[in-house]
Design a protein around this motif. Structure first.
Motif, PDB file in Angstrom:
ATOM      1  N   TYR A 116       0.816  -1.220   0.000  1.00  0.00           N
ATOM      2  CA  TYR A 116       0.000   0.000   0.000  1.00  0.00           C
ATOM      3  C   TYR A 116       0.852   1.274   0.000  1.00  0.00           C
ATOM      4  N   THR A 117       2.180   1.133  -0.023  1.00  0.00           N
ATOM      5  CA  THR A 117       3.068   2.300  -0.129  1.00  0.00           C
ATOM      6  C   THR A 117       3.511   2.456  -1.581  1.00  0.00           C
ATOM      7  N   ASN A 118       3.969   3.653  -1.932  1.00  0.00           N
ATOM      8  CA  ASN A 118       4.388   3.907  -3.310  1.00  0.00           C
ATOM      9  C   ASN A 118       5.669   3.150  -3.666  1.00  0.00           C
ATOM     10  N   LYS A 119       6.510   2.906  -2.658  1.00  0.00           N
ATOM     11  CA  LYS A 119       7.743   2.160  -2.876  1.00  0.00           C
ATOM     12  C   LYS A 119       7.829   1.042  -1.835  1.00  0.00           C
ATOM     13  N   PRO A 120       7.140  -0.074  -2.091  1.00  0.00           N
ATOM     14  CA  PRO A 120       7.127  -1.164  -1.122  1.00  0.00           C
ATOM     15  C   PRO A 120       8.515  -1.795  -0.970  1.00  0.00           C
ATOM     16  N   PRO A 121       8.798  -2.401   0.176  1.00  0.00           N
ATOM     17  CA  PRO A 121      10.082  -3.065   0.361  1.00  0.00           C
ATOM     18  C   PRO A 121      10.228  -4.271  -0.543  1.00  0.00           C
ATOM     19  N   ARG A 122      11.421  -4.452  -1.092  1.00  0.00           N
ATOM     20  CA  ARG A 122      11.692  -5.621  -1.936  1.00  0.00           C
ATOM     21  C   ARG A 122      11.783  -6.890  -1.098  1.00  0.00           C
ATOM     22  N   PHE A 123      12.446  -6.767   0.057  1.00  0.00           N
ATOM     23  CA  PHE A 123      12.704  -7.949   0.876  1.00  0.00           C
ATOM     24  C   PHE A 123      12.213  -7.757   2.312  1.00  0.00           C
ATOM     25  N   THR A 124      11.862  -8.859   2.932  1.00  0.00           N
ATOM     26  CA  THR A 124      11.534  -8.877   4.355  1.00  0.00           C
ATOM     27  C   THR A 124      12.375  -9.949   5.029  1.00  0.00           C
ATOM     28  N   MET A 125      12.877  -9.629   6.226  1.00  0.00           N
ATOM     29  CA  MET A 125      13.592 -10.599   7.049  1.00  0.00           C
ATOM     30  C   MET A 125      12.851 -10.780   8.365  1.00  0.00           C
ATOM     31  N   LEU A 126      12.785 -12.011   8.847  1.00  0.00           N
ATOM     32  CA  LEU A 126      12.255 -12.310  10.176  1.00  0.00           C
ATOM     33  C   LEU A 126      13.281 -13.148  10.924  1.00  0.00           C
ATOM     34  N   PHE A 127      13.544 -12.749  12.163  1.00  0.00           N
ATOM     35  CA  PHE A 127      14.454 -13.514  13.024  1.00  0.00           C
ATOM     36  C   PHE A 127      13.687 -13.907  14.278  1.00  0.00           C
TER      37      PHE A 127
END
Length: 263
Positions: free
Chosen positions: A102-113
């Protein structure tokens, strides 16, 4: 030295290594695996917040996430995704989606630890390959959607899963709306870039759009495109939001995950 073990149907891969002891060649192999498999994960990692952030910066610029509180002033890029045993309603992210579309420049990657998890298999994250979803999309649907964009809202269907954590921010967050092409090309492969949890319509409006919306969102999450990731404590996962949908599975108990999103 790293070892890459692909999952069935090449939906994700496990990588065996020590994330605090990587060469430049190791990083290239990890990035190549991420591009190929969409999601990669590493078990038994001893990561402090400083080493977690350092590792994440190899993939791009770290993003801020307005809907969850940061871990600390020193590490605002790490957001805390927590499920408490006292929480009511669904878990955070409990519906297939791609992060912050929903943002104009969404994140390419997500990390979860994973910092705290229930017993293994009790709180999985499910992934859906949108490479496979695109390849299996009927040609007539591809033609109809080739030049069409999707409209997405932060107040879409999945927003109900953020209410417990958003309340902790202590302020009302305004609705965010964006428009993105439904088909996206990554290297030589096409993917369906559409988040069922945030989707609110097509632009421009098209004939039989309600029927087409229902078909598309159902097609994207077919079982044959899915992989279910089991969590252990001190496990890191990275996925490409452009080629993977993901969702949390329902569970009761306590879980704490540290998340970083990357442009």
């Amino acid at each position: 030295m790293i070892k890459i073990i692909p999952n069935k149907k090449d939906i994700g891969a496990e990588i065996i290594c020590d994330l605090t002891k990587l060469s430049n060649l190791d990083f290239k192999k990890i990035k190549s695996a991420l591009n190929r498999y969409g999601v990669i994960y590493f078990r038994k990692q001893n990561l402090r917040s400083s080493s977690y952030v350092k590792f994440a910066k190899n993939f791009g610029k770290l993003a801020n996430y307005p809907r969850l509180k940061g871990l600390s002033k020193k590490y605002p890029q790490i957001t805390v995704v927590q499920r408490k045993s006292s929480d009511k309603g669904p878990s955070f992210g409990e519906q297939f989606h791609t992060d912050s579309i929903y943002t104009n420049k969404p994140p390419r990657f997500t990390m979860l630890f994973s910092k705290l998890v229930p017993k293994k298999g009790a709180a999985n994250t499910e992934f859906c390959s949108q490479y496979l979803a695109f390849r299996n999309l009927p040609m007539d649907i591809k033609k109809k959607l080739k030049l069409v964009k999707g409209v997405y809202s932060s107040e879409g269907p999945i927003s109900i899963t953020t209410k417990e954590r958003v309340k902790e921010k202590g302020k009302k967050i305004k609705e965010l709306i964006s428009v993105h092409k439904i088909f996206k090309k990554i290297n030589l492969n096409y993917t369906i870039y559409c988040s069922p949890g945030h989707f609110i319509g097509f632009k421009p409006k098209i004939k039989d759009q309600l029927k087409l919306k229902k078909f598309l969102l159902k097609h994207q999450i077919k079982k044959k495109f899915q992989y279910s990731l089991e969590w252990e404590k001190n496990q890191l996962a990275i996925w490409d939001n452009r080629s993977m949908l993901h969702q949390a599975t329902p569970f009761k108990g306590n879980r704490i995950m540290h998340r970083i999103t990357i442009h």
